[in-house]
Scaffold this active site. Structure first.
Site, mmCIF file in Angstrom:
data_model
loop_
_atom_site.group_PDB
_atom_site.id
_atom_site.type_symbol
_atom_site.label_atom_id
_atom_site.label_comp_id
_atom_site.label_asym_id
_atom_site.label_seq_id
_atom_site.Cartn_x
_atom_site.Cartn_y
_atom_site.Cartn_z
ATOM 1 N N ASP A 1 0.815 -1.217 0.000
ATOM 2 C CA ASP A 1 0.000 0.000 0.000
ATOM 3 C C ASP A 1 0.846 1.263 0.000
ATOM 4 O O ASP A 1 0.486 2.259 -0.633
ATOM 5 C CB ASP A 1 -0.926 0.001 1.223
ATOM 6 C CG ASP A 1 -2.094 -0.959 1.062
ATOM 7 O OD1 ASP A 1 -2.273 -1.499 -0.049
ATOM 8 O OD2 ASP A 1 -2.827 -1.169 2.041
ATOM 9 N N GLY A 2 1.968 1.242 0.717
ATOM 10 C CA GLY A 2 2.839 2.413 0.744
ATOM 11 C C GLY A 2 3.355 2.750 -0.646
ATOM 12 O O GLY A 2 3.421 3.931 -1.029
ATOM 13 N N GLU B 1 -5.012 10.832 4.314
ATOM 14 C CA GLU B 1 -5.472 11.753 5.344
ATOM 15 C C GLU B 1 -4.475 12.884 5.567
ATOM 16 O O GLU B 1 -3.289 12.766 5.261
ATOM 17 C CB GLU B 1 -5.714 11.038 6.684
ATOM 18 C CG GLU B 1 -4.468 10.643 7.455
ATOM 19 C CD GLU B 1 -3.829 9.350 6.989
ATOM 20 O OE1 GLU B 1 -2.595 9.347 6.795
ATOM 21 O OE2 GLU B 1 -4.544 8.356 6.810
ATOM 22 N N ASP C 1 -4.334 14.411 21.542
ATOM 23 C CA ASP C 1 -3.019 14.058 21.011
ATOM 24 C C ASP C 1 -2.906 14.420 19.540
ATOM 25 O O ASP C 1 -1.810 14.651 19.026
ATOM 26 C CB ASP C 1 -2.746 12.564 21.186
ATOM 27 C CG ASP C 1 -2.328 12.207 22.603
ATOM 28 O OD1 ASP C 1 -2.136 13.140 23.414
ATOM 29 O OD2 ASP C 1 -2.190 11.010 22.886
#
Length: 257
Positions: A46-47, A117, A146
């Site tokens: 996927d990367g 994202e 966070d």
């Protein structure tokens, strides 16, 4: 209508398994330069698929991935036989990436695209303190957490899912806004936004609570303000096998253990 795949370009990640597949497929089907190809066949995980989409999105070719990596949610199964025939009947998925415009503490402005994202996260032991606006209207005057992300349907099964955000069908005209370890408002667990909105996130107390911003793999440190909006000028096009389409994978993910 069958997809034209007379000219295939094979590219691969540095992994040994992917490089071996590149050699085998190039020998069987030839290997055109990327700029001449009808379809780019990406070999890796996927990367590597995300990397390929970022590198080719301005020229807009179709990308067909086959899994030769450790994670292959975006990839089709690896099979050598009858590859042109397989690609010709593939399902095409089109989507627009997010564009992040980030201003850092030195006043420098950086832009980057995100297929998965845009994510803001605390830089130090201090929780981030953020103000969130949607289409110029303040929705959260103080979010302590966070981090927080805005994810596309394509990215909703990635980090967004790990942060307990919703999975979005690929065709949904939505974005998922998901916090990471929210402290205040304590019960806020995120929001679903129309994909045409503009999200502005301002960092409160930036010296005491520094924040970094990331669009996929492009990071900007010590930001003061981040604007996130869908790009309408750029389109990524991914091909998937009809018996295991990307939409089917996202639907199946919602019923997995």
């Amino acid at each position: 209508m069958p997809i034209n795949c007379e000219k295939l370009s094979f590219i691969a990640s540095p992994a040994a398994e992917a490089q071996a597949a590149l050699e085998e497929l190039s020998r069987l089907y030839g290997n055109r330069p990327v700029g001449e190809a009808d379809v780019i066949v990406a070999l890796g995980g996927d990367g590597f698929m995300l990397q390929t989409l970022h590198e080719t999105i301005t020229s807009g070719p179709r990308v067909y991935g086959m899994n030769r990596g450790s994670v292959g949610f975006l990839m089709n199964d690896y099979r050598v036989e009858n590859l042109p025939e397989r690609i010709s009947v593939a399902v095409e998925n089109e989507f627009h990436p997010l564009q992040m415009t980030a201003t850092d503490t030195d006043g420098a402005i950086s832009t980057a695209l995100a297929i998965n994202e845009v994510y803001l996260f605390r830089q130090s032991y201090q929780a981030a303190k953020l103000k969130v606006e949607v289409d110029s209207r303040v929705r959260l005057d103080e979010l302590i957490c966070d981090g927080v992300m805005v994810a596309t349907p394509a990215g909703s099964t990635a980090y967004n899912l790990s942060a307990h955000g919703p999975i979005l069908p690929l065709e949904a005209p939505l974005l998922a806004m998901t916090p990471v370890s929210p402290y205040r408002p304590r019960r806020w667990r995120g929001a679903l936004l129309p994909n045409h909105v503009c999200v502005d996130i301002s960092i409160l107390e930036p010296e005491k609570r520094p924040v970094n911003a990331v669009a996929d793999n492009a990071e900007v440190k010590s930001v003061l303000h981040v604007r996130i909006a869908q790009s309408t000028k750029l389109t990524a096009r991914i091909l998937s096998d009809p018996d295991h389409s990307w939409s089917d994978r996202i639907l199946a993910e919602q019923f997995s253990n």
